[in-house]
Motif scaffolding. Structure first.
Motif, PDB file in Angstrom:
ATOM      1  N   GLY A  28       0.815  -1.206   0.000  1.00  0.00           N
ATOM      2  CA  GLY A  28       0.000   0.000   0.000  1.00  0.00           C
ATOM      3  C   GLY A  28       0.852   1.260   0.000  1.00  0.00           C
ATOM      4  O   GLY A  28       0.512   2.252  -0.651  1.00  0.00           O
ATOM      5  N   THR A  33       0.719   4.325  -2.604  1.00  0.00           N
ATOM      6  CA  THR A  33       0.565   5.720  -2.194  1.00  0.00           C
ATOM      7  C   THR A  33       1.583   6.610  -2.907  1.00  0.00           C
ATOM      8  O   THR A  33       1.239   7.670  -3.447  1.00  0.00           O
ATOM      9  N   ALA A  69      -7.879   7.790  -3.897  1.00  0.00           N
ATOM     10  CA  ALA A  69      -6.970   6.885  -3.182  1.00  0.00           C
ATOM     11  C   ALA A  69      -6.796   7.311  -1.733  1.00  0.00           C
ATOM     12  O   ALA A  69      -6.577   6.476  -0.858  1.00  0.00           O
ATOM     13  N   ALA A 120      -7.466   4.888   1.316  1.00  0.00           N
ATOM     14  CA  ALA A 120      -6.465   4.622   2.357  1.00  0.00           C
ATOM     15  C   ALA A 120      -7.081   4.790   3.735  1.00  0.00           C
ATOM     16  O   ALA A 120      -6.851   3.971   4.633  1.00  0.00           O
ATOM     17  N   TYR A 130      -9.118   1.847   4.623  1.00  0.00           N
ATOM     18  CA  TYR A 130      -8.334   0.661   4.990  1.00  0.00           C
ATOM     19  C   TYR A 130      -7.722   0.791   6.375  1.00  0.00           C
ATOM     20  O   TYR A 130      -7.497  -0.203   7.059  1.00  0.00           O
TER      21      TYR A 130
END
Lengths: 582, 215
Positions: free
Chosen positions: A52, A56, A475, A479, A482
């Protein structure tokens, strides 16, 4: 020894698997499938965070058309790292090794998987493979892309390809061990009465997945071996200068890597089936077709690999046949979606957080699958090959599909795994945010790809910026979605209320033992007398859910009754050894 | 020789009966073999594609392998499968000494195969039959593809054989010390399945690598 003694030591009153030992050694050398599942949870969470982080950085770089954050070379290494880690060290192991390892033996009323020591070995192989890949990252990275395409990976790349390929190779043996274990477990460890026609679809999904794992992964090993043999020993199988054929690598690689998509997806389908039936209080629609669809996908998935090679110089006739077969595999996938929808029809649907994640899965998987039909047709694929259209398509399947299903299952079985409840409102918010954030991130990429934005470039034309900026902003939401569960699930470990054995009033055998389950799962083997998902026969009204009037699959009695005497089922005691005889 | 009975030995977790453990172990081994077949199958299919494309070069190169080493090794490996089978069936009858003799012969024959293979590799290297070597003696370039397959396939086979010899020695130790009830556990049968696979793979490799070009 009387029954009462056994029930106290092995039954509902027995210490849970979590308190069976507190030393580090009792975890690292455990052969308990439930503890191995926790080990896998820890490992893949670390890998998910690393993968991840790479994503990013990529989305930061792509916010503007120019190169701001990383160099071209750095960007190559980022998307390779992201792909390798996410595919082989998060998505492929995600559901089978965590939820599958934990729930599958419980769901078939078994004490453990068939080969517990092999199960532990598979974790060490996965971690060792991951460490090799991370070593290649620290040494300087790999720039070939996760596909390791030759002759780039074999001749021209000066990065640490061999180390990364060996890491994937080693982890592959771990995956094969898990698949082999599941197949033998389902064949030999089912509790009395649990016939093939009564298996929960979660178990069937893992069975189908395991077949793909066992027959697909060795092809990946062969493909990587060819690359490594050429880099280390100068063999020429893939070297065009000596008559070798780089396309052979693509054939062998995709012979594994397309079925691998279904290794990632089928367990998710199993998870979602458990959840939809539970929160719609309905027997699953078309059980035989659901099983047939899983097995059909497993078989046909081995005959569609050529659709990755429409522009690789493959014969046009081969392309047309692969195109046709790729349409064929959409049929069983569509059957699953229609049957989930039909299961909902007439149900008493409630939207707890696992159900929200599961609904998200169905929607995103459908979009991903439909865009896959575009790519399966040769002319459109030639147009959008290696563009963001492809990137968006497979993220809809793997992230929208698999990751959503992973979170759905995690929330569904969290009370069973930890014995605790989590804050439901936070979980619902995270589920909705994940759905919105996901679409915000990846829907613009369909447009980008159709407009001609190629994948794997860190700079682009100004006209694409609005879509890239949208994707990068999405995104950020994704994020957050998550990271939220890390906090509230972590909080629940400390402060969560005790969940009770069957908080969702679900029918699966795993809900008939304590939460968290005792070390040997069941004091008495449950005897199964009916088909799975017997919800609406006994539970017509949702307000009755508190009273749990439905019957659990294993006992024919209500779950509370079944455990009142401290045992889990009415079968023989689980530690009775048969008279050993030839 | 009396039948070994060790009443204390119980099946491995999670099995409750020896019969179930035997079935599971055998079944698991068969699944593993299926997976191995895909691995070797990928290499063999790729070999087939290249041989179809460059049949003349493959015949030229195939005539350069050493058929003596190859043929003697084939005989050795086939014999080792026979001794393995004797050990597996003797285990069912509980004949401990026969099992141990069978396993020792199997390991010794496997080791002999590796030694001969080592001499053959030395000769190959001496003749520069190594792909990528500047002194590679054959033409056209596609002959190197044949020798790439030769090294990759025999190398992977030798690795499997080495693992097999280790497994045979380990199981011999298990039988010697009665660590499990090996008459009923199916351990020997599983070991034999793996050993025979190594043998079957060689039976396929032998004509592909040694008989090609000797028509």
């Amino acid at each position: 020894m009387s029954d009462a003694t056994i029930d106290v030591t092995r039954g509902a009153g027995a210490p849970s698997y979590l308190s069976a030992g507190h030393r580090i050694r009792s975890w690292l050398l455990t052969t308990d499938h439930k503890r191995i599942a926790i080990l896998y949870f820890a490992a893949i969470t670390v890998f998910f965070l690393i993968g991840g982080a790479a994503a990013t950085l990529m989305r930061m770089e792509l916010f503007t058309p120019g190169a701001d954050v990383v160099s071209a070379d750095g960007y190559n290494k980022l998307f390779t790292l992201h792909g390798v880690i996410m595919v082989w060290f998060f998505l492929v192991p995600s559901i089978p090794t965590t939820l599958g390892n934990f729930v599958l033996p419980l769901a078939i009323g078994a004490r453990d998987v068939a080969f517990p020591r092999l199960n532990l070995l598979s974790w060490y192989l996965t971690v060792a493979g991951g460490l090799l890949v991370l070593t290649s990252l620290l040494a300087g990275g790999v720039d070939t892309g996760w596909t390791f395409y030759t002759p780039y990976s074999s001749l021209y790349s000066n990065s640490y390809v061999t180390l990364a390929a060996m890491g994937v190779f080693v982890a592959g043996f771990g995956t094969i061990a898990t698949g082999l274990n599941f197949i033998v477990t389902v064949h030999t460890q089912r509790t009395p009465g649990l016939t093939w026609g009564r298996l929960p679809l979660f178990v069937w999904a893992h069975y189908a997945t395991s077949i793909i794992i066992v027959l697909g992964t060795p092809a990946l090993a062969a493909a990587l071996l060819m690359v490594v043999a050429e880099r280390l020993f100068g063999l020429g199988l893939l070297d065009p200068a000596r008559g070798g054929d780089p396309i052979i690598f693509q054939h062998v690689f995709w012979f594994y890597s397309h079925p691998a998509v279904y290794i990632m997806l089928l367990p998710g389908m199993g998870v979602v089936t458990e959840i939809i039936t539970c929160f719609a209080r309905r027997r699953v629609f078309g059980y035989p077709m659901m099983v047939a669809a899983l097995l059909a996908i497993a078989v046909v998935s081995f005959f569609v690999w050529g659709h990755h090679m429409f522009v690789s110089g493959q014969s046009l006739y081969a392309s047309l046949i692969f195109s046709f077969l790729s349409f064929v595999i959409a049929v069983p996938s569509a059957i699953k979606v229609f049957n989930w929808t039909a299961t909902l029809y007439g149900g008493h649907i409630t939207f707890e957080s696992p159900m929200l994640y599961a609904m998200g899965f169905v929607g995103l998987f459908t979009l991903g699958g439909l865009s896959g039909l575009f790519l399966a047709s040769v002319p459109i694929d030639v147009h959008v090959h290696d563009t963001y259209f492809v990137v968006a398509h497979f993220h809809y399947i793997m992230v929208g599909g698999t990751v959503a299903a992973f979170f759905a299952g995690l929330h569904f079985w969290w009370p069973k795994i930890t014995g605790r409840t989590y804050p439901e409102a936070m979980a619902k918010a995270a589920a909705i945010l994940m759905f919105l954030g996901f679409n915000f991130t990846f829907a613009p990429q369909f447009v980008l790809g159709y407009m001609g934005m190629p994948r794997r470039y860190h700079v682009y034309l100004d006209q694409f910026q609005v879509w890239h900026a949208a994707s990068s902003l999405g995104a950020v939401l994704l994020a957050v979605a998550y990271i939220l569960p890390v906090f509230y699930l972590g909080w629940s470990l400390v402060r969560g209320r005790p969940a009770g054995d069957d908080p969702w009033s679900a029918t699966g055998l795993e809900w008939q033992t304590a939460s968290p389950p005792p070390e040997h799962n069941f004091a008495r083997l449950p005897i199964v007398r009916e088909k799975p998902y017997a919800y609406h026969e006994h539970d017509e009204h949702p307000q009755e859910r508190e009273a749990t009037t439905h019957r659990a699959q294993g006992t024919g009695r209500t779950p509370g009754e079944a455990r009142a005497d401290g045992a889990s089922g009415d079968g023989p005691r689980a530690d009775d050894r048969e008279e050993a005889r030839e | 020789m009396s039948r070994v009975t060790s009443p204390g030995a119980e099946p491995n977790e999670p099995f409750l009966s020896w019969q179930r453990q035997r079935e599971a172990a055998t079944f698991g081994l068969w699944i593993f073999l299926a997976s191995e077949v895909v691995f070797f199958g990928a290499l063999i299919v790729a070999y087939g594609a290249h041989r179809f494309l460059y049949s003349a070069a493959f015949e030229t190169a195939g005539a350069e392998t050493n058929i003596w080493y190859g043929s003697i090794n084939t005989a050795i490996l086939l014999t080792s499968s026979a001794t393995m089978a004797v050990a597996a069936w003797a285990a069912k009858a509980g004949l401990k000494r026969t099992v141990l003799i069978g396993l020792s012969l199997t390991a010794a024959l496997g080791f002999a195969f590796l030694v001969l293979k080592g001499f053959e590799y030395r000769e190959d290297i001496h003749e520069h039959l190594v792909p990528g070597s500047p002194a590679f003696p054959l033409a056209p370039a596609q002959t190197q593809i044949f020798f790439s397959y030769y090294w990759a396939m025999t190398g992977v086979h030798a690795i499997h054989l080495t693992i097999g010899i280790g497994a045979v020695l380990w199981i011999a130790f298990v039988v010697l010390t009665d660590r499990t009830d090996w008459t009923r556990s199916g351990t020997l049968h599983g070991l034999a399945l793996y050993w025979h696979l190594i043998d079957v793979v060689w039976i396929v490799l032998y004509p592909l690598l040694y008989l090609a070009g000797r028509g």
